[in-house]
Design a protein around this motif. Structure first.
Motif, PDB file in Angstrom:
ATOM      1  N   ARG A  53     -62.822 -55.863 -25.313  1.00  0.00           N
ATOM      2  CA  ARG A  53     -63.337 -54.959 -24.738  1.00  0.00           C
ATOM      3  C   ARG A  53     -64.907 -55.240 -24.292  1.00  0.00           C
ATOM      4  N   GLU A  54     -65.645 -56.109 -25.256  1.00  0.00           N
ATOM      5  CA  GLU A  54     -66.913 -56.291 -24.995  1.00  0.00           C
ATOM      6  C   GLU A  54     -67.028 -57.271 -23.787  1.00  0.00           C
ATOM      7  N   SER A  55     -65.931 -57.895 -23.258  1.00  0.00           N
ATOM      8  CA  SER A  55     -66.034 -58.850 -22.383  1.00  0.00           C
ATOM      9  C   SER A  55     -65.721 -58.334 -20.859  1.00  0.00           C
ATOM     10  N   VAL A  56     -65.394 -57.158 -20.792  1.00  0.00           N
ATOM     11  CA  VAL A  56     -65.137 -56.441 -19.573  1.00  0.00           C
ATOM     12  C   VAL A  56     -66.273 -55.471 -19.318  1.00  0.00           C
ATOM     13  N   TYR A  57     -66.258 -54.634 -18.122  1.00  0.00           N
ATOM     14  CA  TYR A  57     -67.343 -53.595 -18.027  1.00  0.00           C
ATOM     15  C   TYR A  57     -66.354 -52.262 -17.601  1.00  0.00           C
ATOM     16  N   ILE A  58     -66.678 -51.109 -18.183  1.00  0.00           N
ATOM     17  CA  ILE A  58     -65.689 -49.986 -18.049  1.00  0.00           C
ATOM     18  C   ILE A  58     -66.689 -48.889 -17.712  1.00  0.00           C
ATOM     19  N   THR A  59     -66.025 -48.120 -16.416  1.00  0.00           N
ATOM     20  CA  THR A  59     -66.588 -46.866 -16.381  1.00  0.00           C
ATOM     21  C   THR A  59     -65.832 -45.930 -15.799  1.00  0.00           C
ATOM     22  N   ASN A  60     -66.042 -44.955 -15.095  1.00  0.00           N
ATOM     23  CA  ASN A  60     -64.973 -43.800 -14.411  1.00  0.00           C
ATOM     24  C   ASN A  60     -65.645 -43.480 -13.132  1.00  0.00           C
ATOM     25  N   VAL A  61     -64.750 -42.788 -12.204  1.00  0.00           N
ATOM     26  CA  VAL A  61     -65.043 -42.008 -11.109  1.00  0.00           C
ATOM     27  C   VAL A  61     -66.140 -40.942 -11.272  1.00  0.00           C
ATOM     28  N   LEU A  62     -65.748 -40.247 -12.567  1.00  0.00           N
ATOM     29  CA  LEU A  62     -66.835 -39.074 -12.673  1.00  0.00           C
ATOM     30  C   LEU A  62     -67.797 -39.500 -13.848  1.00  0.00           C
ATOM     31  N   PHE A  63     -68.960 -39.253 -13.495  1.00  0.00           N
ATOM     32  CA  PHE A  63     -69.682 -39.348 -14.779  1.00  0.00           C
ATOM     33  C   PHE A  63     -70.003 -38.345 -15.635  1.00  0.00           C
ATOM     34  N   TRP A  64     -69.408 -37.280 -15.684  1.00  0.00           N
ATOM     35  CA  TRP A  64     -69.643 -36.306 -16.388  1.00  0.00           C
ATOM     36  C   TRP A  64     -68.321 -35.436 -16.566  1.00  0.00           C
ATOM     37  N   ARG A  65     -68.187 -34.949 -18.044  1.00  0.00           N
ATOM     38  CA  ARG A  65     -66.618 -34.409 -18.242  1.00  0.00           C
ATOM     39  C   ARG A  65     -66.511 -33.004 -17.650  1.00  0.00           C
ATOM     40  N   PRO A  66     -65.347 -33.010 -16.775  1.00  0.00           N
ATOM     41  CA  PRO A  66     -65.049 -31.566 -15.997  1.00  0.00           C
ATOM     42  C   PRO A  66     -64.520 -30.648 -17.435  1.00  0.00           C
ATOM     43  N   PRO A  67     -65.137 -29.495 -17.406  1.00  0.00           N
ATOM     44  CA  PRO A  67     -65.012 -28.525 -18.567  1.00  0.00           C
ATOM     45  C   PRO A  67     -63.414 -28.397 -18.896  1.00  0.00           C
ATOM     46  N   GLY A  68     -63.097 -28.634 -20.099  1.00  0.00           N
ATOM     47  CA  GLY A  68     -61.831 -28.353 -20.595  1.00  0.00           C
ATOM     48  C   GLY A  68     -60.962 -29.437 -19.944  1.00  0.00           C
ATOM     49  N   ASN A  69     -61.559 -30.439 -19.539  1.00  0.00           N
ATOM     50  CA  ASN A  69     -60.764 -31.930 -18.921  1.00  0.00           C
ATOM     51  C   ASN A  69     -59.840 -31.298 -17.800  1.00  0.00           C
ATOM     52  N   ARG A  70     -60.237 -30.239 -16.951  1.00  0.00           N
ATOM     53  CA  ARG A  70     -59.683 -29.833 -15.557  1.00  0.00           C
ATOM     54  C   ARG A  70     -59.839 -30.851 -14.550  1.00  0.00           C
TER      55      ARG A  70
ATOM     56  N   VAL B 124     -71.916 -40.213 -18.907  1.00  0.00           N
ATOM     57  CA  VAL B 124     -71.053 -41.066 -19.326  1.00  0.00           C
ATOM     58  C   VAL B 124     -71.026 -42.038 -18.163  1.00  0.00           C
ATOM     59  N   PHE B 125     -72.119 -43.268 -18.613  1.00  0.00           N
ATOM     60  CA  PHE B 125     -72.246 -43.903 -17.501  1.00  0.00           C
ATOM     61  C   PHE B 125     -71.290 -45.217 -17.355  1.00  0.00           C
ATOM     62  N   GLY B 126     -71.444 -46.003 -18.229  1.00  0.00           N
ATOM     63  CA  GLY B 126     -70.628 -47.291 -18.294  1.00  0.00           C
ATOM     64  C   GLY B 126     -70.881 -47.958 -19.687  1.00  0.00           C
ATOM     65  N   ASP B 127     -70.146 -49.188 -19.947  1.00  0.00           N
ATOM     66  CA  ASP B 127     -70.092 -49.678 -21.281  1.00  0.00           C
ATOM     67  C   ASP B 127     -69.435 -50.956 -21.000  1.00  0.00           C
ATOM     68  N   GLY B 128     -70.059 -51.985 -21.797  1.00  0.00           N
ATOM     69  CA  GLY B 128     -69.240 -53.442 -21.962  1.00  0.00           C
ATOM     70  C   GLY B 128     -70.352 -54.405 -21.314  1.00  0.00           C
ATOM     71  N   GLU B 129     -69.823 -55.599 -20.845  1.00  0.00           N
ATOM     72  CA  GLU B 129     -70.548 -56.558 -20.358  1.00  0.00           C
ATOM     73  C   GLU B 129     -71.132 -56.311 -18.720  1.00  0.00           C
ATOM     74  N   PRO B 130     -72.417 -56.433 -18.380  1.00  0.00           N
ATOM     75  CA  PRO B 130     -72.701 -56.118 -17.274  1.00  0.00           C
ATOM     76  C   PRO B 130     -72.394 -57.155 -16.126  1.00  0.00           C
ATOM     77  N   ASN B 131     -72.282 -58.428 -16.573  1.00  0.00           N
ATOM     78  CA  ASN B 131     -71.750 -59.557 -15.704  1.00  0.00           C
ATOM     79  C   ASN B 131     -70.388 -59.800 -15.859  1.00  0.00           C
ATOM     80  N   ALA B 132     -69.546 -58.603 -16.183  1.00  0.00           N
ATOM     81  CA  ALA B 132     -68.140 -59.002 -16.380  1.00  0.00           C
ATOM     82  C   ALA B 132     -67.319 -59.579 -15.234  1.00  0.00           C
ATOM     83  N   ASP B 133     -66.380 -60.344 -15.361  1.00  0.00           N
ATOM     84  CA  ASP B 133     -65.324 -60.633 -14.454  1.00  0.00           C
ATOM     85  C   ASP B 133     -64.492 -59.456 -14.087  1.00  0.00           C
ATOM     86  N   VAL B 134     -64.163 -58.635 -15.216  1.00  0.00           N
ATOM     87  CA  VAL B 134     -63.209 -57.657 -14.783  1.00  0.00           C
ATOM     88  C   VAL B 134     -63.910 -56.340 -15.109  1.00  0.00           C
TER      89      VAL B 134
END
Ligand code: URA
Length: 278
Positions: free
Chosen positions: A155-172, A108-118
């Protein structure tokens, strides 16, 4: 005296495990937990904490935790060599330094506008995100979209990602090692998007990226300087806001009042930056 009964046939044993809630196989080989030493409690904040971690005032920060282990150094070298979002994603596709990759379905890498302000950074993909390979597409993502819409951000105007790129099993909770392996990629992700404003949603993202130990209750609602080191010891500063995670707001709707305050602070900061733009 306890009588030991015959073991269940394998298929029945599997059915029994599934009924008991074990719905994922998370390792290739069995682990003898009796032979292991007691593990340290999982922590999302990478160690060591900065000396100023107890300060409650907004601070300037450069995350430093990943600089310590050889694995983190390896992650840093690989991440730094990526010169575009596409090459960063490709580097993660072949990177085997984070064990979460083995159990996840998708990166799960990222989503949205790569040149986003936010640029919004959450914690880790959940089940829905893992299935679809995109961040914040489940229930908390829907709330996040609505929260952004209240201050006029699609949503399409911002860029969204996470600190982790893969899901921890069982959301631990992820371990510090898992976070440290991903952190250089997150830092490079921020450099490549180079937003005007960063928003860290939830304690995990805020603590990791601000290199702080306080919880989100203390960190939220304040502006920090997220520093990107550049040549000759200089740094570029990006204003960063910590907010409650939408999953927390779904469980605790009364806190939406404070989240609204933070959204207004975000809107005001964007207005200020636009007015001061050259
Ligand atoms: N929670 C997160 O922090 N990130 C996601 O992508 C989904 C839920």
């Amino acid at each position: 005296m306890t009588m030991l009964s015959d073991p269940l046939p394998p298929l029945e044993a599997l059915r029994w495990s599934v009924d008991a809630g074990a719905d994922e196989a998370i390792g290739d080989a069995p682990i003898n937990r009796y032979a292991q030493e007691a593990p340290a409690p999982p922590s999302f904040a990478p160690e060591p904490a900065r000396a100023d971690a107890q300060a409650t005032t907004p601070s300037t920060t450069t995350p430093s935790a990943a600089a310590i282990s050889p694995l983190a150094q390896d992650s840093r070298r690989i991440a730094q060599s990526a010169d575009s979002l596409e090459s960063l994603r490709a580097a993660l596709e072949t990177f085997d330094g984070c064990p979460l990759k083995k159990t996840a379905t998708n990166l799960v890498f990222g989503d949205g506008e790569p040149n986003a302000d936010v640029m919004i950074i959450g914690e880790a993909p959940g089940a829905e995100e893992d299935r679809k390979g995109a961040p914040f597409v489940g229930a908390s993502g829907q709330l996040l979209d609505r929260m952004l819409a209240t201050i006029g951000l699609a949503r399409e105007s911002v860029y969204i990602t996470n600190v982790l790129f893969w899901r921890p099993p069982g959301n631990r909770n992820p371990t510090s090692a898992e976070v440290a392996a991903c952190l250089p990629f997150v830092q490079r992700h921020i450099e490549l998007v180079s937003p005007k404003v960063l928003v860290f949603v939830g304690g995990a993202a805020a603590k990791t990226l601000l290199d702080r130990t306080e919880g989100i209750m203390r960190l939220r609602g304040k502006w920090y300087d997220y520093q990107i080191p550049v040549d000759a010891g200089d740094a570029i500063s990006i204003p960063a806001l910590a907010m409650f995670h939408p999953a927390y707001l779904l469980r605790t709707p009364a806190q939406k009042r404070l989240a609204w305050r933070d959204l207004l602070a975000l809107r005001a900061k964007l207005g200020e930056l636009t007015r001061n733009a050259p």
